[in-house]
Design a protein around this motif. Structure first.
Motif, PDB file in Angstrom:
ATOM      1  N   SER A 170      25.110  38.484 -11.291  1.00 50.34           N
ATOM      2  CA  SER A 170      24.719  38.874 -12.092  1.00 50.34           C
ATOM      3  C   SER A 170      25.398  37.690 -13.330  1.00 50.34           C
ATOM      4  O   SER A 170      24.850  37.362 -14.247  1.00 50.34           O
ATOM      5  CB  SER A 170      25.308  40.594 -13.122  1.00 50.34           C
ATOM      6  OG  SER A 170      26.184  40.712 -13.556  1.00 50.34           O
ATOM      7  N   SER A 171      26.464  37.216 -13.591  1.00 46.42           N
ATOM      8  CA  SER A 171      27.578  36.805 -14.283  1.00 46.42           C
ATOM      9  C   SER A 171      26.757  35.330 -14.377  1.00 46.42           C
ATOM     10  O   SER A 171      26.541  34.407 -14.849  1.00 46.42           O
ATOM     11  CB  SER A 171      28.604  36.602 -14.273  1.00 46.42           C
ATOM     12  OG  SER A 171      29.467  35.867 -13.211  1.00 46.42           O
ATOM     13  N   ALA A 172      26.899  34.944 -12.609  1.00 45.09           N
ATOM     14  CA  ALA A 172      26.012  33.500 -12.664  1.00 45.09           C
ATOM     15  C   ALA A 172      24.344  33.356 -13.429  1.00 45.09           C
ATOM     16  O   ALA A 172      23.513  32.704 -13.546  1.00 45.09           O
ATOM     17  CB  ALA A 172      26.156  33.196 -11.673  1.00 45.09           C
ATOM     18  N   GLU A 173      24.089  34.806 -13.348  1.00 41.25           N
ATOM     19  CA  GLU A 173      22.392  34.718 -13.423  1.00 41.25           C
ATOM     20  C   GLU A 173      21.893  34.575 -14.547  1.00 41.25           C
ATOM     21  O   GLU A 173      21.577  33.599 -15.756  1.00 41.25           O
ATOM     22  CB  GLU A 173      21.566  35.962 -12.929  1.00 41.25           C
ATOM     23  CG  GLU A 173      21.219  35.634 -11.831  1.00 41.25           C
ATOM     24  CD  GLU A 173      21.199  37.049 -11.629  1.00 41.25           C
ATOM     25  OE1 GLU A 173      20.894  38.328 -11.792  1.00 41.25           O
ATOM     26  OE2 GLU A 173      21.056  36.963  -9.838  1.00 41.25           O
ATOM     27  N   GLU A 174      23.228  34.721 -15.589  1.00 43.19           N
ATOM     28  CA  GLU A 174      23.084  34.977 -16.915  1.00 43.19           C
ATOM     29  C   GLU A 174      23.102  33.988 -17.713  1.00 43.19           C
ATOM     30  O   GLU A 174      22.731  32.900 -18.666  1.00 43.19           O
ATOM     31  CB  GLU A 174      24.517  36.023 -18.039  1.00 43.19           C
ATOM     32  CG  GLU A 174      24.003  37.678 -17.770  1.00 43.19           C
ATOM     33  CD  GLU A 174      25.135  38.003 -18.128  1.00 43.19           C
ATOM     34  OE1 GLU A 174      26.728  37.997 -18.606  1.00 43.19           O
ATOM     35  OE2 GLU A 174      24.930  39.433 -18.069  1.00 43.19           O
ATOM     36  N   LEU A 175      25.087  33.390 -17.069  1.00 47.76           N
ATOM     37  CA  LEU A 175      25.285  31.766 -16.907  1.00 47.76           C
ATOM     38  C   LEU A 175      24.472  30.563 -17.503  1.00 47.76           C
ATOM     39  O   LEU A 175      23.526  29.996 -18.076  1.00 47.76           O
ATOM     40  CB  LEU A 175      26.186  31.254 -16.644  1.00 47.76           C
ATOM     41  CG  LEU A 175      26.191  30.581 -16.058  1.00 47.76           C
ATOM     42  CD1 LEU A 175      27.425  29.701 -18.010  1.00 47.76           C
ATOM     43  CD2 LEU A 175      28.526  29.666 -15.515  1.00 47.76           C
ATOM     44  N   ALA A 176      23.217  31.105 -16.114  1.00 48.08           N
ATOM     45  CA  ALA A 176      22.130  30.453 -15.926  1.00 48.08           C
ATOM     46  C   ALA A 176      20.973  29.796 -16.861  1.00 48.08           C
ATOM     47  O   ALA A 176      20.232  28.818 -17.895  1.00 48.08           O
ATOM     48  CB  ALA A 176      21.077  30.364 -14.708  1.00 48.08           C
TER      49      ALA A 176
END
Length: 322
Positions: A242-248
């Motif tokens: 989830s943190s990577a998706e938000e970052l992307a």
């Protein structure tokens, strides 16, 4: 849902003269086949000296840029297409330039309060004028070890190398500088590498399922990316992304990207996603990450890009009416 006209004629640009020419040709062939399966008429064009004359005389409804490296990602081809008045799928020229230059993209990400490994970018002239060893010593003192070295521009991990011992730095510098005039040196974050595709939809940018990357040699380099069997992929990823998706999604918006992008990140042991780089023309080969993510989302490569083509054509119509 975007309506897709069956009589669209699209030109797919691939090839070019960058170090990534062969990868680009593979991407172009796969995308062209997918678009034909979606019902579009497709012409495959190389990005060569005939491009402007083709655009002037043949006038496709839209162009999809499947070029990797150089002019395909630094905004040059996009500027040509804009000057020719031909709608194209992808990011506009100025945002391409921001994303293409890794230190520039990292600086914007960092200023926005997003997480990216600490780094230093130094041109070849610095090592020549100040002496390689003093500069290397200063880098180690500033960033510590291990480090990741890569050219400040370019893709496919060409010239990238992990350095765990200071003695490895000189040869790694030479390798990175063989693909550009500036080397990006950043702290190596230990964790799980993931790739997050982002596609613009009616409600804004949407993250596709994350691709978890497990390279057999531990490093996701050029060979690991494009040689079948050297890397295993898990999609959806088998950890909380989830943190990577938000970052992307944040990177896509912050850098002003359009239609499609892919953010590469490392998720550390605490679950924090660290931005590595973003790609405005993701690979579409048989071993590329974006098609895997599209498939995991129960969508088709041809369907996704056919929708983006319609969006590009609509933008062109709106621009002419403005």
């Amino acid at each position: 849902m975007v309506d897709i006209s069956a009589d669209r004629w699209v030109a797919v640009l691939s090839g070019g003269l960058s170090h990534e020419r062969e990868v680009s040709l593979r991407s172009g062939r796969r995308l062209s086949a997918a678009l034909r399966s979606a019902g579009l008429t497709v012409t495959e064009w190389d990005a060569d000296g005939m491009l402007l004359s083709r655009l002037a005389t043949e006038r496709p409804d839209a162009v999809v840029v499947a070029l990797h490296g150089g002019e395909g990602e630094n905004g040059a081809i996009q500027s040509i297409l804009d000057m020719a008045g031909v709608p194209h799928v992808g990011t506009d020229p100025s945002a391409c330039r921001r994303a293409w230059d890794k230190p520039t993209a990292k600086a914007e990400i960092s200023r926005a309060g997003l997480t990216t490994p600490d780094w230093v970018a130094l041109p070849h002239s610095t090592f020549r004028e100040l002496g390689a060893q003093p500069v290397i010593d200063a880098l180690v003192a500033k960033l510590g070890l291990p480090l990741m070295l890569k050219p400040d521009q370019g893709g496919s991990a060409l010239g990238a190398r992990v350095v765990r011992e200071a003695a490895e730095l000189p040869s790694a510098m030479v390798g990175a500088l063989s693909y550009g005039d500036t080397v990006l040196v950043e702290q190596l974050v230990e964790g799980t590498e993931v790739a997050i595709g982002v596609v613009d939809g009616p409600e804004g940018p949407e993250a596709l399922p994350a691709v978890q990357i497990e390279a057999a040699g531990g490093i996701y380099d050029y060979a690991a990316r494009y040689t079948a069997g050297l890397t295993s992929y898990r999609v959806p990823a088998e950890l909380d992304t989830s943190s990577a998706e938000e970052l992307a999604i944040a990177a896509h918006r912050l850098l002003g990207l359009r239609d499609v992008s892919r953010t590469d990140a490392i998720i550390d042991r605490e679950g924090t996603a660290h931005f590595l780089e973003v790609n405005v023309s993701p690979g579409l080969t048989e071993t590329s990450l974006l098609p895997m993510a599209i498939e995991a989302a129960d969508r088709s490569l041809g369907g996704v890009f056919a929708g983006l083509i319609e969006q590009a054509i609509s933008r062109g119509h709106a621009g002419r009416l403005a």
